[in-house]
Scaffold this motif. Structure first.
Motif, PDB file in Angstrom:
ATOM      1  N   UNK A 273       0.886  -1.155   0.022  1.00  0.00           N
ATOM      2  CA  UNK A 273      -0.007  -0.547   0.010  1.00  0.00           C
ATOM      3  C   UNK A 273       0.461   1.378   0.093  1.00  0.00           C
ATOM      4  N   UNK A 274       1.825   0.781   0.283  1.00  0.00           N
ATOM      5  CA  UNK A 274       3.071   2.130   1.014  1.00  0.00           C
ATOM      6  C   UNK A 274       3.068   2.531  -0.514  1.00  0.00           C
ATOM      7  N   UNK A 275       3.539   1.074  -1.469  1.00  0.00           N
ATOM      8  CA  UNK A 275       4.049   1.534  -3.025  1.00  0.00           C
ATOM      9  C   UNK A 275       5.814   0.821  -3.111  1.00  0.00           C
ATOM     10  N   UNK A 276       5.583   0.689  -4.320  1.00  0.00           N
ATOM     11  CA  UNK A 276       6.742  -0.021  -4.362  1.00  0.00           C
ATOM     12  C   UNK A 276       7.964   0.740  -4.429  1.00  0.00           C
ATOM     13  N   UNK A 277       8.181   2.357  -4.330  1.00  0.00           N
ATOM     14  CA  UNK A 277       9.215   2.965  -4.580  1.00  0.00           C
ATOM     15  C   UNK A 277       9.286   3.303  -3.420  1.00  0.00           C
ATOM     16  N   UNK A 278      10.717   1.774  -2.416  1.00  0.00           N
ATOM     17  CA  UNK A 278      11.686   2.050  -1.487  1.00  0.00           C
ATOM     18  C   UNK A 278      12.128   3.697  -0.956  1.00  0.00           C
ATOM     19  N   UNK A 279      12.572   4.808  -2.189  1.00  0.00           N
ATOM     20  CA  UNK A 279      12.663   6.143  -1.826  1.00  0.00           C
ATOM     21  C   UNK A 279      11.965   6.949  -1.264  1.00  0.00           C
ATOM     22  N   UNK A 280      10.586   6.325  -1.117  1.00  0.00           N
ATOM     23  CA  UNK A 280       9.826   7.637  -0.715  1.00  0.00           C
ATOM     24  C   UNK A 280       9.532   7.037   0.706  1.00  0.00           C
ATOM     25  N   UNK A 281       9.292   8.570   1.589  1.00  0.00           N
ATOM     26  CA  UNK A 281       9.091   8.249   3.644  1.00  0.00           C
ATOM     27  C   UNK A 281       7.259   8.138   3.248  1.00  0.00           C
ATOM     28  N   UNK A 282       6.998   6.811   4.441  1.00  0.00           N
ATOM     29  CA  UNK A 282       5.652   6.398   4.856  1.00  0.00           C
ATOM     30  C   UNK A 282       4.785   7.095   4.747  1.00  0.00           C
ATOM     31  N   UNK A 283       5.524   8.175   5.119  1.00  0.00           N
ATOM     32  CA  UNK A 283       4.554   9.133   5.906  1.00  0.00           C
ATOM     33  C   UNK A 283       4.244  10.336   5.101  1.00  0.00           C
ATOM     34  N   UNK A 291      17.905  10.444   5.161  1.00  0.00           N
ATOM     35  CA  UNK A 291      16.974   9.429   5.693  1.00  0.00           C
ATOM     36  C   UNK A 291      17.437   8.999   6.648  1.00  0.00           C
ATOM     37  N   UNK A 292      16.160   8.420   7.726  1.00  0.00           N
ATOM     38  CA  UNK A 292      16.273   7.583   9.401  1.00  0.00           C
ATOM     39  C   UNK A 292      15.452   6.247   8.854  1.00  0.00           C
ATOM     40  N   UNK A 293      16.290   5.710   9.651  1.00  0.00           N
ATOM     41  CA  UNK A 293      16.034   3.911  10.074  1.00  0.00           C
ATOM     42  C   UNK A 293      15.428   3.462  11.005  1.00  0.00           C
ATOM     43  N   UNK A 294      14.109   3.553  11.358  1.00  0.00           N
ATOM     44  CA  UNK A 294      13.640   2.743  13.252  1.00  0.00           C
ATOM     45  C   UNK A 294      14.145   1.682  13.175  1.00  0.00           C
ATOM     46  N   UNK A 295      14.975   1.154  14.380  1.00  0.00           N
ATOM     47  CA  UNK A 295      15.558   0.178  14.794  1.00  0.00           C
ATOM     48  C   UNK A 295      14.598  -1.261  14.740  1.00  0.00           C
ATOM     49  N   UNK A 296      13.383  -0.651  15.466  1.00  0.00           N
ATOM     50  CA  UNK A 296      12.971  -1.293  15.602  1.00  0.00           C
ATOM     51  C   UNK A 296      11.795  -1.997  14.945  1.00  0.00           C
ATOM     52  N   UNK A 297      11.711  -1.525  13.587  1.00  0.00           N
ATOM     53  CA  UNK A 297      11.709  -2.673  12.562  1.00  0.00           C
ATOM     54  C   UNK A 297      11.470  -2.350  11.555  1.00  0.00           C
ATOM     55  N   UNK A 298      12.829  -1.522  11.066  1.00  0.00           N
ATOM     56  CA  UNK A 298      14.005  -1.337  10.105  1.00  0.00           C
ATOM     57  C   UNK A 298      12.887  -0.369   8.974  1.00  0.00           C
ATOM     58  N   UNK A 299      11.956   0.341   8.810  1.00  0.00           N
ATOM     59  CA  UNK A 299      11.573   1.419   7.454  1.00  0.00           C
ATOM     60  C   UNK A 299      12.449   2.498   8.223  1.00  0.00           C
ATOM     61  N   UNK A 300      12.002   2.846   6.561  1.00  0.00           N
ATOM     62  CA  UNK A 300      12.963   4.087   6.232  1.00  0.00           C
ATOM     63  C   UNK A 300      12.065   5.872   5.909  1.00  0.00           C
ATOM     64  N   UNK A 301      12.881   6.714   7.308  1.00  0.00           N
ATOM     65  CA  UNK A 301      11.749   7.694   7.005  1.00  0.00           C
ATOM     66  C   UNK A 301      12.467   9.168   6.591  1.00  0.00           C
ATOM     67  N   UNK A 302      12.382  10.037   6.665  1.00  0.00           N
ATOM     68  CA  UNK A 302      12.670  11.683   6.690  1.00  0.00           C
ATOM     69  C   UNK A 302      12.707  11.507   7.739  1.00  0.00           C
TER      70      UNK A 302
END
Length: 336
Positions: A273-283, A291-302
């Motif tokens: 649902x978040x899209x196939x492009x891994x270079x976009x922020x889910x928020x 780019x910053x990742x969460x060590x608890x889940x592994x997802x990358x955000x702004x």
């Protein structure tokens, strides 16, 4: 059992308890809160959507439970839960003669507030101080109003106030050991009460109340079970220390080198649902900025997006896992 052996620490039976008894009853309640908090944390991490609210509101829920428990024991046996377990009672004011069970209304309310409300405020102040230290570690400097600066100054002074409070407790206990005071804790002094051992008449009065006697037996069973659980927890922690020791490091590396299993189905759906492009922020659905990742889940955000969200909600926006600011990990790409 505790009441029958309460006088073994002294060769002469006196009303005033020994220092070992008063310190033992304090350590009993100090172990209950961390044990419950760890259990709630495990539940929240196993199912954040269902049990996450327990972790977020743990301090308030524990305060409510502690108020109900301590008010019941203070009303029925003039003692807190741990004091009653060790065969002690609270006596109001400077009454020297042997007295029956029962606190004055003022002493009971002061005892209830100091037993429950003060630890709650202390936990909140320590959590606030920890958040401020995390923000300073991340070098975050936001614009502040005058009231916010005063608030930060008050929180910064808390460690010194806490040190002074601990020094007062130590001096009070030292005076209690040498017999210069009848209270071992400043909280008892502020509540204008002191501790005494239950006498034979007090025990008879408690046993006449059938419902209270049954609850007392149940409370003792819970305390014994809690003590056994803490012993098993210590053994488990020692096992973990051995498991991650240098002697067992090769085994750990062999296990951690296995390929990571695929994410659960509901996380795969969220990713689609978040899209196939891994270079976009889910928020913000835009290309990653810092780019910053969460060590608890592994997802990358702004960085700006995830910092604001985690500071307000304390969880991952995609998986719902409990998350704090120290779980943010900056990603340095070759292009940058």
């Amino acid at each position: 059992m505790a009441e029958a052996g309460a006088h073994l620490t002294s060769t002469v039976v006196t009303e005033q308890p020994s220092v070992f008894e008063v310190l033992a009853q304090e350590s009993l309640m100090e172990t209950v809160r961390p044990a419950l908090k760890h259990a709630v944390k495990v539940l929240a991490e196993s199912n954040p959507s269902r049990f996450g609210f327990l972790w977020r509101s743990f301090d308030e829920l524990y305060l409510l439970l502690d108020l109900l428990l301590q008010n019941h024991f203070l009303s029925n046996c003039s003692a807190s839960f741990s004091e009653n377990f060790y065969g002690l009672k609270r006596v109001s004011g400077g009454r020297r003669l042997p007295v029956r069970l029962g606190l004055t209304r003022t002493s009971r309310w002061w005892s209830l507030l100091l037993l429950c409300l003060l630890p709650y405020l202390q936990a909140k102040l320590e959590a606030t101080l920890k958040r401020q230290r995390d923000e300073e570690d991340f070098s975050i400097r936001l614009a502040q109003t005058r009231s916010q600066r005063l608030y930060r100054a008050a929180v910064a002074a808390y460690p010194y106030v806490s040190s002074a409070w601990q020094a007062w407790i130590f001096c009070q206990q030292l005076l209690f050991v040498f017999g210069f005071t009848r209270t071992h804790s400043p909280l008892l002094w502020l509540a204008r009460v002191r501790l005494e051992r239950l006498n034979t008449q007090d025990i008879r009065d408690l046993e006449r109340k059938r419902a209270w006697w049954m609850m007392s037996q149940a409370a003792r069973g819970v305390a014994v079970s809690l003590s056994s659980s803490l012993s098993l927890g210590v053994f488990f922690l020692q096992f973990l220390e051995w498991w991650y020791s240098s002697e067992n490091q090769n085994t750990v590396k062999a296990l951690t080198s296995l390929p990571a299993p695929p994410p659960p189905l509901h996380l795969q759906q969220d990713q689609s649902e978040l899209g196939s492009d891994r270079r976009t922020c889910p928020l913000c659905r835009k290309p990653h900025a810092n780019a910053t990742a969460l060590s608890t889940s592994g997802f990358v955000f702004c960085y700006r997006c995830i910092y604001t969200y985690v500071k307000s909600n304390h969880r991952c926006p995609v998986t719902g896992y409990p998350t704090e600011l120290q779980h943010l990990v900056k990603i340095y790409s070759p292009e940058s």
